[in-house]
Design a protein around this motif. Sequence first.
Motif, PDB file in Angstrom:
ATOM      1  N   ARG A 111       8.523   1.844   5.215  1.00 13.81           N
ATOM      2  CA  ARG A 111       9.582   1.758   6.227  1.00 13.81           C
ATOM      3  C   ARG A 111       9.546   0.368   6.845  1.00 13.81           C
ATOM      4  O   ARG A 111       8.461  -0.194   7.054  1.00 13.81           O
ATOM      5  CB  ARG A 111       9.384   2.821   7.297  1.00 13.81           C
ATOM      6  N   LEU A 112      10.707  -0.177   7.131  1.00  9.16           N
ATOM      7  CA  LEU A 112      10.785  -1.524   7.672  1.00  9.16           C
ATOM      8  C   LEU A 112      10.928  -1.508   9.183  1.00  9.16           C
ATOM      9  O   LEU A 112      11.685  -0.717   9.748  1.00  9.16           O
ATOM     10  CB  LEU A 112      11.965  -2.279   7.063  1.00  9.16           C
ATOM     11  N   ASN A 144      11.930 -19.035   2.998  1.00  7.05           N
ATOM     12  CA  ASN A 144      13.065 -18.880   2.085  1.00  7.05           C
ATOM     13  C   ASN A 144      13.724 -17.521   2.279  1.00  7.05           C
ATOM     14  O   ASN A 144      13.031 -16.508   2.418  1.00  7.05           O
ATOM     15  CB  ASN A 144      12.603 -19.017   0.634  1.00  7.05           C
ATOM     16  N   LYS A 145      15.038 -17.498   2.287  1.00  2.62           N
ATOM     17  CA  LYS A 145      15.766 -16.246   2.502  1.00  2.62           C
ATOM     18  C   LYS A 145      15.469 -15.267   1.370  1.00  2.62           C
ATOM     19  O   LYS A 145      15.701 -15.556   0.193  1.00  2.62           O
ATOM     20  CB  LYS A 145      17.266 -16.506   2.580  1.00  2.62           C
ATOM     21  N   PRO A 146      14.968 -14.086   1.696  1.00  2.00           N
ATOM     22  CA  PRO A 146      14.701 -13.094   0.653  1.00  2.00           C
ATOM     23  C   PRO A 146      15.990 -12.438   0.171  1.00  2.00           C
ATOM     24  O   PRO A 146      16.971 -12.357   0.908  1.00  2.00           O
ATOM     25  CB  PRO A 146      13.809 -12.077   1.362  1.00  2.00           C
ATOM     26  N   GLN A 147      15.970 -11.971  -1.049  1.00  2.00           N
ATOM     27  CA  GLN A 147      17.084 -11.164  -1.541  1.00  2.00           C
ATOM     28  C   GLN A 147      16.835  -9.718  -1.130  1.00  2.00           C
ATOM     29  O   GLN A 147      15.729  -9.192  -1.297  1.00  2.00           O
ATOM     30  CB  GLN A 147      17.193 -11.264  -3.063  1.00  2.00           C
ATOM     31  N   VAL A 148      17.865  -9.082  -0.582  1.00  2.00           N
ATOM     32  CA  VAL A 148      17.781  -7.684  -0.184  1.00  2.00           C
ATOM     33  C   VAL A 148      18.841  -6.928  -0.969  1.00  2.00           C
ATOM     34  O   VAL A 148      20.038  -7.150  -0.778  1.00  2.00           O
ATOM     35  CB  VAL A 148      17.987  -7.507   1.327  1.00  2.00           C
ATOM     36  N   VAL A 149      18.402  -6.038  -1.840  1.00  2.00           N
ATOM     37  CA  VAL A 149      19.309  -5.312  -2.728  1.00  2.00           C
ATOM     38  C   VAL A 149      19.076  -3.814  -2.552  1.00  2.00           C
ATOM     39  O   VAL A 149      18.147  -3.389  -1.865  1.00  2.00           O
ATOM     40  CB  VAL A 149      19.083  -5.723  -4.198  1.00  2.00           C
ATOM     41  N   HIS A 150      19.924  -3.019  -3.191  1.00  2.00           N
ATOM     42  CA  HIS A 150      19.732  -1.568  -3.211  1.00  2.00           C
ATOM     43  C   HIS A 150      19.214  -1.166  -4.576  1.00  2.00           C
ATOM     44  O   HIS A 150      19.548  -1.801  -5.590  1.00  2.00           O
ATOM     45  CB  HIS A 150      21.048  -0.840  -2.906  1.00  2.00           C
ATOM     46  N   GLN A 151      18.417  -0.128  -4.613  1.00  5.60           N
ATOM     47  CA  GLN A 151      17.834   0.290  -5.886  1.00  5.60           C
ATOM     48  C   GLN A 151      18.892   0.699  -6.911  1.00  5.60           C
ATOM     49  O   GLN A 151      18.641   0.678  -8.116  1.00  5.60           O
ATOM     50  CB  GLN A 151      16.854   1.433  -5.676  1.00  5.60           C
ATOM     51  N   TYR A 157      18.496  -3.124   8.203  1.00  2.00           N
ATOM     52  CA  TYR A 157      18.110  -2.879   9.588  1.00  2.00           C
ATOM     53  C   TYR A 157      16.692  -2.316   9.664  1.00  2.00           C
ATOM     54  O   TYR A 157      16.145  -1.801   8.677  1.00  2.00           O
ATOM     55  CB  TYR A 157      19.088  -1.889  10.245  1.00  2.00           C
ATOM     56  N   SER A 158      16.096  -2.416  10.838  1.00  2.00           N
ATOM     57  CA  SER A 158      14.782  -1.835  11.083  1.00  2.00           C
ATOM     58  C   SER A 158      14.905  -0.314  11.083  1.00  2.00           C
ATOM     59  O   SER A 158      15.765   0.241  11.770  1.00  2.00           O
ATOM     60  CB  SER A 158      14.242  -2.308  12.432  1.00  2.00           C
ATOM     61  N   GLY A 159      14.064   0.332  10.303  1.00  2.00           N
ATOM     62  CA  GLY A 159      14.107   1.783  10.191  1.00  2.00           C
ATOM     63  C   GLY A 159      14.463   2.261   8.799  1.00  2.00           C
ATOM     64  O   GLY A 159      14.172   3.403   8.444  1.00  2.00           O
ATOM     65  N   MET A 160      15.079   1.398   7.998  1.00  2.00           N
ATOM     66  CA  MET A 160      15.412   1.799   6.639  1.00  2.00           C
ATOM     67  C   MET A 160      14.153   1.779   5.766  1.00  2.00           C
ATOM     68  O   MET A 160      13.117   1.225   6.130  1.00  2.00           O
ATOM     69  CB  MET A 160      16.483   0.883   6.050  1.00  2.00           C
ATOM     70  N   TYR A 161      14.253   2.398   4.590  1.00  2.00           N
ATOM     71  CA  TYR A 161      13.127   2.478   3.667  1.00  2.00           C
ATOM     72  C   TYR A 161      13.372   1.558   2.473  1.00  2.00           C
ATOM     73  O   TYR A 161      14.517   1.349   2.052  1.00  2.00           O
ATOM     74  CB  TYR A 161      12.930   3.912   3.190  1.00  2.00           C
ATOM     75  N   GLY A 215      17.289   5.265   7.023  1.00  2.00           N
ATOM     76  CA  GLY A 215      16.373   5.928   7.928  1.00  2.00           C
ATOM     77  C   GLY A 215      16.869   5.792   9.351  1.00  2.00           C
ATOM     78  O   GLY A 215      17.837   5.074   9.626  1.00  2.00           O
ATOM     79  N   GLU A 216      16.206   6.467  10.272  1.00  2.00           N
ATOM     80  CA  GLU A 216      16.571   6.380  11.688  1.00  2.00           C
ATOM     81  C   GLU A 216      16.330   4.964  12.164  1.00  2.00           C
ATOM     82  O   GLU A 216      15.225   4.430  12.046  1.00  2.00           O
ATOM     83  CB  GLU A 216      15.723   7.356  12.504  1.00  2.00           C
ATOM     84  N   PRO A 217      17.356   4.281  12.704  1.00  2.00           N
ATOM     85  CA  PRO A 217      17.172   2.904  13.156  1.00  2.00           C
ATOM     86  C   PRO A 217      16.071   2.779  14.207  1.00  2.00           C
ATOM     87  O   PRO A 217      15.896   3.661  15.049  1.00  2.00           O
ATOM     88  CB  PRO A 217      18.546   2.541  13.733  1.00  2.00           C
ATOM     89  N   LEU A 218      15.338   1.674  14.132  1.00  2.00           N
ATOM     90  CA  LEU A 218      14.268   1.406  15.090  1.00  2.00           C
ATOM     91  C   LEU A 218      14.642   0.288  16.047  1.00  2.00           C
ATOM     92  O   LEU A 218      13.782  -0.269  16.711  1.00  2.00           O
ATOM     93  CB  LEU A 218      12.987   1.008  14.341  1.00  2.00           C
ATOM     94  N   ALA A 219      15.945  -0.025  16.146  1.00  2.00           N
ATOM     95  CA  ALA A 219      16.377  -1.148  16.971  1.00  2.00           C
ATOM     96  C   ALA A 219      16.316  -0.853  18.457  1.00  2.00           C
ATOM     97  O   ALA A 219      16.454  -1.746  19.282  1.00  2.00           O
ATOM     98  CB  ALA A 219      17.799  -1.569  16.586  1.00  2.00           C
TER      99      ALA A 219
END
Length: 217
Positions: free
Chosen positions: A15-16, A109-116, A129-133, A164-168
Amino acid sequence: MYQNIPTKVLTGEVRLSYANLTTPRAVQQGQDAKYSVTLLIPKTDTATKANIDASIEAAAQDAQGKLWSGIRPPVLPTPLHDGDGVRENGTPYGPECKGCWVMTASTKNKPQVVHQSDVNTELAPQDIYSGMYARVTINFFGYMSNGKKGVGCGLGNVMKTRDGEPLAGGASAASDFASVGNTVAAPAAPAAPNHGGVPAGAAPLQINPLTGQPMGV
């Protein structure tokens, strides 16, 4: 080990938290802005924990020969912390960290963020967002800064696995208005204007144009 790199790890699902993956951020004024994320690694994922331990050891051995003049710290500082324990300042970790190992990774360096479901297309910022897996690639390295030795964690790329439930810290509209009915009461009709204090529905007074007084007075 991941892709035959002893210091690199591909995590299981984590979880992020504190996800600064779209805009770099400086932790303190004067420091370089970096992309970063805190990983909440379930303690039940013993395979990822074992891979992290092995990669930290590989990074330490490499740094011992290249950075630390052959002298390894008796207690090696690492980025991995116990979410059931306390922070360095003595305060406990948040409830979302319970049952997890906690580790922060960062990069310039900017990371790549993709979906599985599509690893060739980067996600829109609003889907990160914070809270996603996610599953995350990380790389460990030894450092020596101001006489301090240790092992740090570099951030690679992120593959979102599910929401996931946001942690913001903010609440969603659905939770804010969950107890509010679907109907809204209509506003009350405005009262008819009442000129000269005449009761509603009564005939208006007739004014004598010469005296200015009501007729019949």
